[in-house]
Motif scaffolding. Structure first.
Motif, PDB file in Angstrom:
ATOM      1  N   ALA A 199      38.423  40.555  38.557  1.00  0.00           N
ATOM      2  CA  ALA A 199      38.202  41.449  39.696  1.00  0.00           C
ATOM      3  C   ALA A 199      37.434  40.736  40.809  1.00  0.00           C
ATOM      4  O   ALA A 199      37.695  40.959  41.995  1.00  0.00           O
ATOM      5  N   LEU A 200      36.474  39.908  40.429  1.00  0.00           N
ATOM      6  CA  LEU A 200      35.689  39.194  41.447  1.00  0.00           C
ATOM      7  C   LEU A 200      36.565  38.225  42.237  1.00  0.00           C
ATOM      8  O   LEU A 200      36.230  37.886  43.383  1.00  0.00           O
ATOM      9  N   ARG A 201      37.674  37.795  41.650  1.00  0.00           N
ATOM     10  CA  ARG A 201      38.575  36.873  42.344  1.00  0.00           C
ATOM     11  C   ARG A 201      39.718  37.606  43.044  1.00  0.00           C
ATOM     12  O   ARG A 201      40.535  36.970  43.701  1.00  0.00           O
TER      13      ARG A 201
ATOM     14  N   LEU B 208      25.514  46.535  44.620  1.00  0.00           N
ATOM     15  CA  LEU B 208      26.291  45.536  43.888  1.00  0.00           C
ATOM     16  C   LEU B 208      27.258  46.214  42.936  1.00  0.00           C
ATOM     17  O   LEU B 208      28.417  45.808  42.799  1.00  0.00           O
ATOM     18  N   GLY B 209      26.778  47.279  42.273  1.00  0.00           N
ATOM     19  CA  GLY B 209      27.649  47.997  41.340  1.00  0.00           C
ATOM     20  C   GLY B 209      28.852  48.596  42.031  1.00  0.00           C
ATOM     21  O   GLY B 209      29.973  48.540  41.511  1.00  0.00           O
ATOM     22  N   GLU B 210      28.653  49.181  43.210  1.00  0.00           N
ATOM     23  CA  GLU B 210      29.765  49.763  43.955  1.00  0.00           C
ATOM     24  C   GLU B 210      30.749  48.683  44.403  1.00  0.00           C
ATOM     25  O   GLU B 210      31.971  48.893  44.403  1.00  0.00           O
ATOM     26  N   LYS B 211      30.224  47.525  44.782  1.00  0.00           N
ATOM     27  CA  LYS B 211      31.108  46.439  45.209  1.00  0.00           C
ATOM     28  C   LYS B 211      31.965  45.941  44.046  1.00  0.00           C
ATOM     29  O   LYS B 211      33.163  45.653  44.215  1.00  0.00           O
ATOM     30  N   ILE B 212      31.367  45.865  42.851  1.00  0.00           N
ATOM     31  CA  ILE B 212      32.144  45.458  41.666  1.00  0.00           C
ATOM     32  C   ILE B 212      33.189  46.524  41.333  1.00  0.00           C
ATOM     33  O   ILE B 212      34.348  46.211  41.017  1.00  0.00           O
ATOM     34  N   GLU B 213      32.803  47.808  41.416  1.00  0.00           N
ATOM     35  CA  GLU B 213      33.746  48.884  41.145  1.00  0.00           C
ATOM     36  C   GLU B 213      34.930  48.837  42.119  1.00  0.00           C
ATOM     37  O   GLU B 213      36.082  49.044  41.731  1.00  0.00           O
ATOM     38  N   ALA B 214      34.644  48.577  43.388  1.00  0.00           N
ATOM     39  CA  ALA B 214      35.721  48.489  44.378  1.00  0.00           C
ATOM     40  C   ALA B 214      36.686  47.367  44.034  1.00  0.00           C
ATOM     41  O   ALA B 214      37.916  47.522  44.140  1.00  0.00           O
ATOM     42  N   ARG B 215      36.154  46.235  43.614  1.00  0.00           N
ATOM     43  CA  ARG B 215      37.021  45.113  43.237  1.00  0.00           C
ATOM     44  C   ARG B 215      37.817  45.427  41.969  1.00  0.00           C
ATOM     45  O   ARG B 215      38.971  45.007  41.829  1.00  0.00           O
ATOM     46  N   LEU B 216      37.207  46.155  41.050  1.00  0.00           N
ATOM     47  CA  LEU B 216      37.933  46.547  39.845  1.00  0.00           C
ATOM     48  C   LEU B 216      39.109  47.459  40.197  1.00  0.00           C
ATOM     49  O   LEU B 216      40.204  47.317  39.637  1.00  0.00           O
ATOM     50  N   VAL B 217      38.886  48.404  41.109  1.00  0.00           N
ATOM     51  CA  VAL B 217      39.982  49.283  41.532  1.00  0.00           C
ATOM     52  C   VAL B 217      41.097  48.459  42.160  1.00  0.00           C
ATOM     53  O   VAL B 217      42.284  48.666  41.872  1.00  0.00           O
ATOM     54  N   ARG B 218      40.732  47.503  43.007  1.00  0.00           N
ATOM     55  CA  ARG B 218      41.749  46.637  43.630  1.00  0.00           C
ATOM     56  C   ARG B 218      42.542  45.864  42.575  1.00  0.00           C
ATOM     57  O   ARG B 218      43.765  45.727  42.663  1.00  0.00           O
ATOM     58  N   LEU B 219      41.830  45.368  41.555  1.00  0.00           N
ATOM     59  CA  LEU B 219      42.512  44.627  40.495  1.00  0.00           C
ATOM     60  C   LEU B 219      43.483  45.539  39.744  1.00  0.00           C
ATOM     61  O   LEU B 219      44.630  45.168  39.486  1.00  0.00           O
ATOM     62  N   GLY B 220      43.014  46.740  39.387  1.00  0.00           N
ATOM     63  CA  GLY B 220      43.873  47.673  38.671  1.00  0.00           C
ATOM     64  C   GLY B 220      45.105  48.052  39.472  1.00  0.00           C
ATOM     65  O   GLY B 220      46.219  48.136  38.930  1.00  0.00           O
ATOM     66  N   LEU B 221      44.933  48.258  40.763  1.00  0.00           N
ATOM     67  CA  LEU B 221      46.074  48.587  41.621  1.00  0.00           C
ATOM     68  C   LEU B 221      47.068  47.429  41.678  1.00  0.00           C
ATOM     69  O   LEU B 221      48.290  47.636  41.622  1.00  0.00           O
ATOM     70  N   ALA B 222      46.542  46.204  41.777  1.00  0.00           N
ATOM     71  CA  ALA B 222      47.418  45.032  41.857  1.00  0.00           C
ATOM     72  C   ALA B 222      48.204  44.842  40.562  1.00  0.00           C
ATOM     73  O   ALA B 222      49.398  44.513  40.583  1.00  0.00           O
TER      74      ALA B 222
END
Length: 650
Positions: free
Chosen positions: A609-611, A633-647
């Motif tokens: 997710a971070l990548r 920081l937690g919200e930023k990680i969650e946002a990246r996780l959502v992006r990863l899941g969508l991808a």
């Protein structure tokens, strides 16, 4: 004489004035519970130890309480408020049970629980009563309840009330109490204008009840089950199951995505038979020659149609009725049904059957808001074709008109789900190895036993081949398990995404072979080695190579992918309660959950997710999750996780 009230507190006063000391109350399962009346009663006795309360019921449904944080909470909180309504009257006693906060003088006994919701509740686990559904009425009668409270439907200017969603055990309980020489309990009805009015044997005169309550508006929405996406594994199971249904036969199905998948497969078989057969050939080129399919099923469209006879009516039955799959009518006139069976019908018989017959019988119903609206809007002739019956009529043959029911239920197919199946044919459906109850036995044993009692009937237990937990991927085909719902001497048909295992009347060795043939490839060797060590399988036995080649989740998904993309196998075959944006998020969050069950999986997923770069159109999904402008920081990680899941699920 029936009393009428509009105030719930006055109704509680009415009850307390007629019952001294402890209160023993019965209430229907699921939708038929009068939430507001039960809440008013619980509020009155919660702090009054002089008024002990015992409540006998099942399936106490409350909207989920989303966690306060995390991706699940961000998704569920807005959805739950929109879907269930901000004014939905949560059952106060059920919330207390979930938190182990029932006062000592209040006891709640349930014979069925919301699946997996109460594994952590000591009070729920200690108050569970293990019963077949057909035994519940007598069990309640044995407790000698002072009152039975029930939600009902009423038409304007009509002296009849409809038990509507719960015709299941109220009348059976009254008969059981009379047989025990017990006094008739007080019967209290709460009218809900949202509840569909269904006639026939579901209706009673208003004088059937001692008290009828008509609370003032507003009236909260009925509890609607959110429809979930159907996975590749579920579709494969549903497709296999659909091949076992005989035209002109009888159908029973459970609830959930497996039932949705069966319903969709049957509709596809009837409305687009060429494409249906194409999907089946891709799934298993030899399926059309499968001995069990040839013996008890079929692949052709439904010329005669099916008769639905299921303890619960749900979303799938709506679609099956709408598409003409369910249309075979039955009648309660024994002579008429006998003439139909032996081909000696009179000229008037078919007209009588068409005018008075019913093609769908159930004991209770539960589904989505769309399902309830369908029932409310049914034309009169279609509404008359749906009969709500006692559970003693639906779930068994004995004790009523067995000869008639045998004629009605020809070529019966009973489809239910289980969690785990053993190589020797036993099934675990309701509880864990340590005794904690996941849901309940309900009617599963009834239908399995009935499949052995009816000629030409079959029971099929469906399950997913694997599951993920903290230890990683686990097989649901086990050599043995410490809890059994269906004993192996009642083994019949098992279905998972890898195929059909017909175990009826087979030797232990043949059971092992057939169950291993539908086990995931990664677990077959261990299963076979254990069978050989246990003297249940010849040491010379070698599994065919094709078992390994086709028995994987990846192989199933690859097979079904073209039909997913072309629209024959949609994510929500029976409609969705999620918006289009939410549907994409459900898939993304499901992928994240599946890939974070283990510690190593969480680490890999977070690093990926971070990548993960921002994708086109991600903003609308992040806005729905409240993560379009992450601060911490937690919200930023969650946002990246959502992006990863969508991808990963695009």
């Amino acid at each position: 004489m029936t009393d009428h009230l509009t105030d719930l507190d006055a109704a509680v006063d009415w009850l307390l004035q007629r019952v001294d000391g402890p209160l023993r109350i019965g209430a229907p399962l699921a939708l038929g519970k009068p939430h507001r009346l039960l809440n008013a009663l619980y509020a009155r006795v919660e702090s009054d130890a002089s008024r002990p309360l015992q409540l006998y019921t099942a399936l106490s449904l409350n909207p989920p309480k989303p966690p306060s944080g995390g991706l699940e909470g961000r998704f569920m909180a807005p959805f739950a408020e929109r879907h269930f309504g901000a004014d939905f009257p949560r059952l106060a006693y059920a919330d207390a049970v979930a938190r182990d906060r029932l006062p000592a003088h209040v006891q709640v006994e349930e014979f069925y629980m919301q699946s997996g919701a109460l594994l952590g509740s000591s009070q729920a686990q200690r108050g569970y009563t293990s019963l077949n559904y057909t035994h519940a009425a007598d069990a309640v009668a044995q407790r000698a309840p002072h009152a039975i409270v029930q939600k009902v439907a009423m038409r304007p200017d009509d002296r009849r009330l409809s038990l509507s969603c719960n015709n299941d055990i109220t009348q059976d309980t009254l008969d059981a109490m009379a047989a025990r020489g017990l006094p008739r309990p007080l019967l209290i009805a709460e009218i809900d204008p949202q509840l569909p009015y269904l006639g026939g044997s579901a209706t009673v005169d208003v004088t059937f009840f001692d008290l009828v309550i008509t609370p003032p508006p507003p009236y909260p929405a009925l509890f609607g089950l959110p429809r979930q996406p159907v996975s590749d594994a579920d579709y494969a199971i549903g497709l296999y199951a659909s091949t076992l249904v005989r035209d002109g036969g009888t159908l029973q199905i459970g609830i959930g995505t497996l039932a949705d998948a069966i319903s969709h497969a049957l509709v596809l078989r009837h409305t687009d038979n060429a494409r249906y057969r194409q999907i089946l050939r891709a799934l298993d080129p030899e399926l059309e020659q499968n001995p069990t399919v040839l013996e008890c099923g079929g692949l052709e469209p439904f010329e005669v149609g099916l008769y639905g006879c299921s303890e619960m009516l749900n979303e799938g039955f709506r679609r099956l009725v709408q598409t003409g799959v369910i249309r075979r009518k039955v009648h309660d006139d024994l002579s008429l049904m006998q003439r139909i069976e032996n081909g000696s019908t009179l000229s008037i018989d078919h007209a009588t059957l068409e005018a008075e017959g019913e093609y769908l019988h159930g004991a209770f119903y539960l589904g989505s808001p769309d399902f309830y609206q369908w029932l409310r809007d049914l034309p009169e002739d279609e509404c008359r074709a749906i009969g709500m019956r006692r559970i003693s009529e639906i779930n068994q043959l004995y004790g009523g008109n067995e000869t008639l029911e045998r004629l009605q239920r020809r070529h019966a197919r009973f489809f239910n789900s289980c969690m785990i199946a053993t190589a020797l044919g036993a099934a675990t459906s309701d509880a864990l190895e340590d005794g904690r109850v996941v849901s309940g036995v309900g009617g599963q044993y009834n239908f399995v036993a009935m499949a052995h009692a009816l000629p030409e009937a079959r029971s099929a237990l469906m399950f997913r081949a694997t599951r993920e937990d903290a230890r990683g991927l686990q097989s649901n085909v086990r050599w043995n398990y410490g809890h059994t719902t269906i004993p192996r001497h009642l083994r019949d048909i098992y279905i998972n995404e890898y195929g059909i295992a017909d175990l009826r009347n087979l030797t232990d060795e043949d059971c092992v072979v057939n169950m291993t043939a539908i086990a995931d490839a990664g677990f077959q060797d261990n299963l076979l080695q254990t069978a050989k060590a246990s003297k249940k399988l010849a040491t010379s036995f070698t599994a065919p190579a094709r078992w390994r080649e086709r028995n994987s989740a990846a192989a199933v998904s690859a097979t079904l992918a073209p039909f997913r993309h072309s629209g024959e196998l949609p994510d929500y075959p029976l409609g969705s309660d999620f918006t289009e944006v939410e549907q994409h998020l459900v898939k993304a969050l499901g992928w994240l959950k599946q890939n974070t069950t283990t510690r190593s999986g969480k680490l890999r997923t977070v690093l990926a997710a971070l990548r993960q770069p921002a994708g086109d159109g991600d903003v609308v999904y992040l806005q729905r999750m409240g993560l379009d402008a992450p601060q911490t920081l937690g919200e930023k990680i969650e946002a990246r996780l959502v992006r990863l899941g969508l991808a990963r699920t695009a």
